[in-house]
Design a protein around this motif. Structure first.
Motif, short mmCIF file in Angstrom:
data_model
loop_
_atom_site.label_atom_id
_atom_site.label_comp_id
_atom_site.label_asym_id
_atom_site.label_seq_id
_atom_site.Cartn_x
_atom_site.Cartn_y
_atom_site.Cartn_z
N SER A 188 0.83 -1.20 0.00
CA SER A 188 0.00 0.00 0.00
C SER A 188 0.87 1.27 0.00
N LYS A 189 1.97 1.23 0.77
CA LYS A 189 2.89 2.38 0.79
C LYS A 189 3.51 2.62 -0.59
N LEU A 190 3.76 1.54 -1.32
CA LEU A 190 4.34 1.68 -2.67
C LEU A 190 3.35 2.32 -3.62
N LYS A 197 1.75 -8.61 -9.83
CA LYS A 197 2.78 -9.31 -9.06
C LYS A 197 2.23 -9.68 -7.68
N GLU A 198 1.65 -8.70 -7.01
CA GLU A 198 1.17 -8.93 -5.64
C GLU A 198 0.05 -9.99 -5.61
N GLU A 199 -0.80 -9.99 -6.62
CA GLU A 199 -1.86 -11.00 -6.69
C GLU A 199 -1.25 -12.41 -6.77
N ALA A 200 -0.24 -12.56 -7.64
CA ALA A 200 0.40 -13.86 -7.81
C ALA A 200 1.12 -14.30 -6.53
N GLU A 201 1.78 -13.34 -5.87
CA GLU A 201 2.55 -13.68 -4.66
C GLU A 201 1.64 -13.99 -3.48
#
Ligand SMILES: [Zn+2]
Ligand SMILES: [Zn+2]
Length: 247
Positions: free
Chosen positions: A171-173, A196-200
């Motif tokens: 969220s900070k990014l 990326k975040e969804e996959a991770e």
């Protein structure tokens, strides 16, 4: 990029392949902050004034307490208690004043002296000299992160092959992207980082789920895979790094 002093730690964090490179940076800064508070800072009058005034949060007091040097910790607290007791005595004075006066007067004035005096204690409860320094440095690292992402292809590749981020740093990014990138780069970055975040998150979720399946008697004899440390990585993905007792 000129700011090598900041680009090195950011690059290093992405080389580590942890669940969140920003948590890796936070951990390093916190460890350094704790070492400093009980070591070199003892001889720094300016730091001592701030430390006495602001104190430390629960997490960082916990980290200070885990260090073997209890004398340094006691010296840090000794002068911090002086400040805290001054603040408490103001609240106490106000409470006597309140008890001696007709209560209705303060209600009418909306100037309850007890609540006013306790604000300095609330402020102290919220402040932590290590948190402030860590937050400040992480904000600089986020700015450096976007500078590297825009200008350094090798770094961009590291981001794309990383394991993503914990949700607070993710969220900070997104906040940082809004602040530091132009609109077309902002769109490009957000699309990449969200995918990326969804996959991770799916990867870690699968590990957590497979961990639960291991407790089914039918799977009892199967070998442990990446789900073995699923619970700790699940917590770290959701909430950021935690201090483990065996480290
Ligand atoms: Zn993180
Ligand atoms: Zn803190």
């Amino acid at each position: 990029m000129k700011e090598t002093i900041y680009t090195i730690p950011v690059n290093e964090a992405f080389d580590d392949l942890s669940e969140c490179p920003f948590c890796y940076m936070v951990k390093k800064l916190e460890d350094e902050g704790v070492e400093y508070a009980l070591g070199a800072a003892m001889m720094e009058p300016d730091y001592r004034v701030l430390s006495n005034e602001k104190g430390y949060c629960n997490k960082h007091f916990g980290m200070l307490f885990k260090k073997p040097n209890k004398l340094s910790l006691a010296l840090v607290m000794d002068t911090h208690f002086d400040e805290l007791r001054k603040k408490l005595s103001e609240v106490s004075k106000s409470s006597r004043q309140y008890a001696d006066t007709k209560h209705g007067f303060f209600k009418r004035e909306k100037q309850d002296p007890i609540q006013n005096a306790k604000k300095s204690i609330d402020q102290c409860n919220r402040s932590c000299i290590i948190c402030e320094k860590v937050d400040d440095t992480i904000e600089r690292y986020i700015r450096v992160f976007f500078g590297l992402w825009e200008n350094d292809n090798e770094f961009r590749r590291k981001v794309e092959t990383s394991k993503g981020f914990c949700l607070p740093h993710f969220s900070k990014l997104l906040d940082g992207a809004k602040k530091y990138l132009g609109s077309s780069k902002y769109a490009e970055f957000c699309k990449m980082i969200c995918e990326k975040e969804e996959a991770e998150l799916e990867r870690v979720h699968n590990d957590v789920h497979n961990f639960t399946l291991k407790f089914d008697y039918r799977n009892h004899s199967s070998k442990w895979g990446t789900e073995k440390d699923g619970p700790v990585r699940g917590v770290e993905k959701i909430a950021g790094y935690i201090i483990k007792d065996n480290k």
